[in-house]
Design an enzyme around this catalytic site. Structure first.
Site, mmCIF file in Angstrom:
data_model
loop_
_atom_site.group_PDB
_atom_site.id
_atom_site.type_symbol
_atom_site.label_atom_id
_atom_site.label_comp_id
_atom_site.label_asym_id
_atom_site.label_seq_id
_atom_site.Cartn_x
_atom_site.Cartn_y
_atom_site.Cartn_z
ATOM 1 C CG HIS A 48 -12.409 23.038 20.205
ATOM 2 N ND1 HIS A 48 -12.779 22.125 19.254
ATOM 3 C CD2 HIS A 48 -12.738 24.111 19.824
ATOM 4 C CE1 HIS A 48 -13.642 22.772 18.452
ATOM 5 N NE2 HIS A 48 -13.840 24.159 18.688
ATOM 6 C CG LEU B 282 -2.232 -0.661 1.228
ATOM 7 C CD1 LEU B 282 -3.050 -0.904 2.390
ATOM 8 C CD2 LEU B 282 -3.004 -0.339 0.103
ATOM 9 C CD GLU C 154 -3.721 -10.414 -1.129
ATOM 10 O OE1 GLU C 154 -3.689 -11.464 -0.399
ATOM 11 O OE2 GLU C 154 -3.052 -9.376 -0.970
#
Length: 553
Positions: free
Chosen positions: A536, A264, A281
């Site tokens: 935040h 990947l 695969e």
């Protein structure tokens, strides 16, 4: 790199295997499909069919005749020692153990027959992250839609292949020098040469007859790329990850055998630089080692929109390099029927088939230790076990060489655990608390069990399993970055709040996972971590919302 490995097995009469690595696809006999978690091959994952192939292909370490001749004089335990601790292998695991040993006051030496840093620094984690940093920026610069959403305009983006390759090489060199200097500064002796165990607490270093003694010895020799039978590596058109990290070329069309972590990550690099990619695969789905829900989302984001196609349920039984004007040839057969399926003609092929332990030539026979498919057998404290099932005194093995979890940071953690033990403090490492990550764009990370694994465990042990999820689309910082595609998933016990696993796909997932891994390591329950405060607006609030959404009885 802990990679989830998928295995593609060839149906040849010789039991050759194609290990597909995380972070992959193997050639091997048509046995039960195997799944190797993370960047590492777990020892349990290798079936008997793969064993013969592994033993045939395992690298051999130099072993001079002088070693055998010296054995008769070196079988007894020394009365005094040159060092408190001797480490064979200066990769990330050996380095971590050495630094902790010095901190604990041990006179320490490390033996290295190649270069300091091992696979991770020189041919793995470090240079691959340099290439992935480039691919991430290229994706941003080439995405007109993404840039326009910020009000930005950029002319056509390009790259210099050699400049990209130099970036990866320079980073590896810098980190390697940092590791070397850190050990020297702390007084760790670096002994150059291959280490061969002659007997209890005795190691021969290099081709000379120099013998070093130590009260305790750690084997940390790591691993090398595994290349199954039927695949011919030429280093140019048929390559392993070792070659790919040099980026000597960017082929127009490259096949990658294995859709795990390594496959990947390299698909992310190659497609960003303009290549077309074909995955091969063995199993019926891509990314079989990931949590199924994460795998499904990752395929939708990382595979389907990109210049990638794939063949699933097939084995690559033979791969021939390009020569005489002919392309690379890949012969595929059906994984179930073993009937010929297709022949691919591509410009290059990357064999992401996992890694094999680098343990031959260590002299293990001198202490009656028999490897299991190349891996050194150890107990939960990394103590080496001999052929009779007994512990070998003062001998330990960490990292890829023992096969428990083939991750650089796992090796370092195991090394630190061993040092704790030899300095008088019992310590057992909880491998389920060790996180892993795949550095695609966006990233994937995980710790603990997948949902199927957790439910299987719950059925066996009689407890309920619950799942909580949060989306990056609800996170202010992710939306500010226009990176709302992502998911965080919590698997837990609702009866007592135990965290069984956490899986994240999204922006900076590799950084976010550590709050969960530390909670598992410390035994923190959901009902307690719910009260943690997060700044935040930050991406960390994805985990905050995830834990708060869990329902504990």
């Amino acid at each position: 790199m802990h990679s989830s490995l998928s295995l593609s097995f060839s149906a040849t009469s010789s039991s050759a295997a194609t290990v597909s690595r995380s972070r992959y696809s193997f050639h091997a006999p048509a046995a039960v499909p195997l799944n190797l978690r993370f960047c590492g091959l777990r020892r349990e994952a290798f079936g008997s069919g793969l064993a013969a192939s592994l033993n045939r292909n395992l690298p051999r370490r130099p072993h001079s005749a002088a070693v055998s001749a010296a054995l008769s004089n070196n079988g007894s335990t020394p009365k005094s020692f040159d060092y408190d601790l001797l480490i064979i292998g200066a990769g990330v695991g050996g380095h971590g153990a050495a630094l902790h040993a010095v901190e604990k006051g041990l006179k320490t030496a490390i033996v290295e027959g190649d270069v300091v840093g091992g696979t991770c620094v020189n041919r793995g984690c470090v240079p691959s992250k340099a290439l992935l940093a480039v691919s991430g920026r290229m994706r941003e610069l080439k995405s007109d839609h993404h840039l326009k959403s910020f009000g930005l305009q950029v002319s056509a983006a390009g790259y210099d292949r050699q400049g990209v390759a130099d970036h990866a090489n320079n980073l590896a060199s810098k980190i390697r020098n940092n590791l070397t200097n850190s050990m020297k500064a702390l007084g760790v002796d670096i002994l150059t040469g291959f280490g061969t165990i002659l007997g209890p607490q005795k190691v021969k270093v290099g081709s000379s007859n120099k013998i070093v003694t130590a009260k305790d010895i750690i084997i940390a020799t790591g691993s090398v790329p595994f290349v199954p039978k039927g695949i011919e590596i030429d280093g140019k058109t048929v390559i392993t990850s070792d070659h790919a990290l040099k980026l000597e070329s960017v082929p127009d069309w490259i096949a990658i055998v294995g859709s795990g972590y390594i496959g990947l990550e390299f698909s992310d690099v190659y497609t960003a630089l303009g290549s077309e990619v074909t995955f091969i695969e063995a199993l019926d789905q891509l990314m079989p080692g990931f949590d199924p829900e994460i795998s499904k989302l990752a395929q939708r984001v990382l595979i389907n929109p990109r210049n990638i196609d794939y063949h699933t349920g097939v084995f690559a039984t033979k791969i021939t390099p390009a020569r005489d004007g002919k392309p690379v040839l890949i012969e595929l057969i059906d994984a179930k029927t073993k009937e010929p399926k297709d022949t691919l003609e591509v410009d290059a092929a990357l064999i992401a088939t996992g890694r094999a332990p680098f343990t031959q030539g260590l002299g293990l026979e001198n202490i009656d230790v028999v490897t299991q498919r190349g891996f050194v057998p150890v107990d939960e404290r990394m103590r080496v076990i001999d052929a009779n099932g007994k512990l070998v005194p003062h001998l330990y093995c960490i990292g890829d060489a023992n096969g428990k979890m083939m991750l650089a940071h796992a090796a370092s953690a195991q090394g630190i655990s061993v040092v704790e033990q030899v300095t008088g403090k019992d310590h057992v490492l909880n491998h389920l608390s060790i996180p892993a990550a795949c550095f695609t764009h966006p990233e994937i990370s995980m710790v603990g069990l997948t949902e199927p694994q957790a439910r299987e465990k719950g059925e066996k042990e009689g407890f309920e399993v619950s799942v909580a999820k949060t989306s990056f689309k609800a996170n202010t910082k992710a939306l500010a970055e226009n990176e709302g595609e992502g998911l965080a998933k919590l698997i837990y016990r609702p009866d007592n709040g135990e965290i069984l696993g956490v899986h994240i796909f999204g922006l900076h997932a590799a950084d976010l996972i550590h709050e969960a891994s530390n909670a598992i390591a410390l035994g923190t329950r959901i009902q307690d971590i719910k009260f943690a405060v997060h700044a935040h607006p930050t991406l960390s609030e994805v985990l905050d919302e995830l834990f708060k959404s869990a329902k504990v009885h």
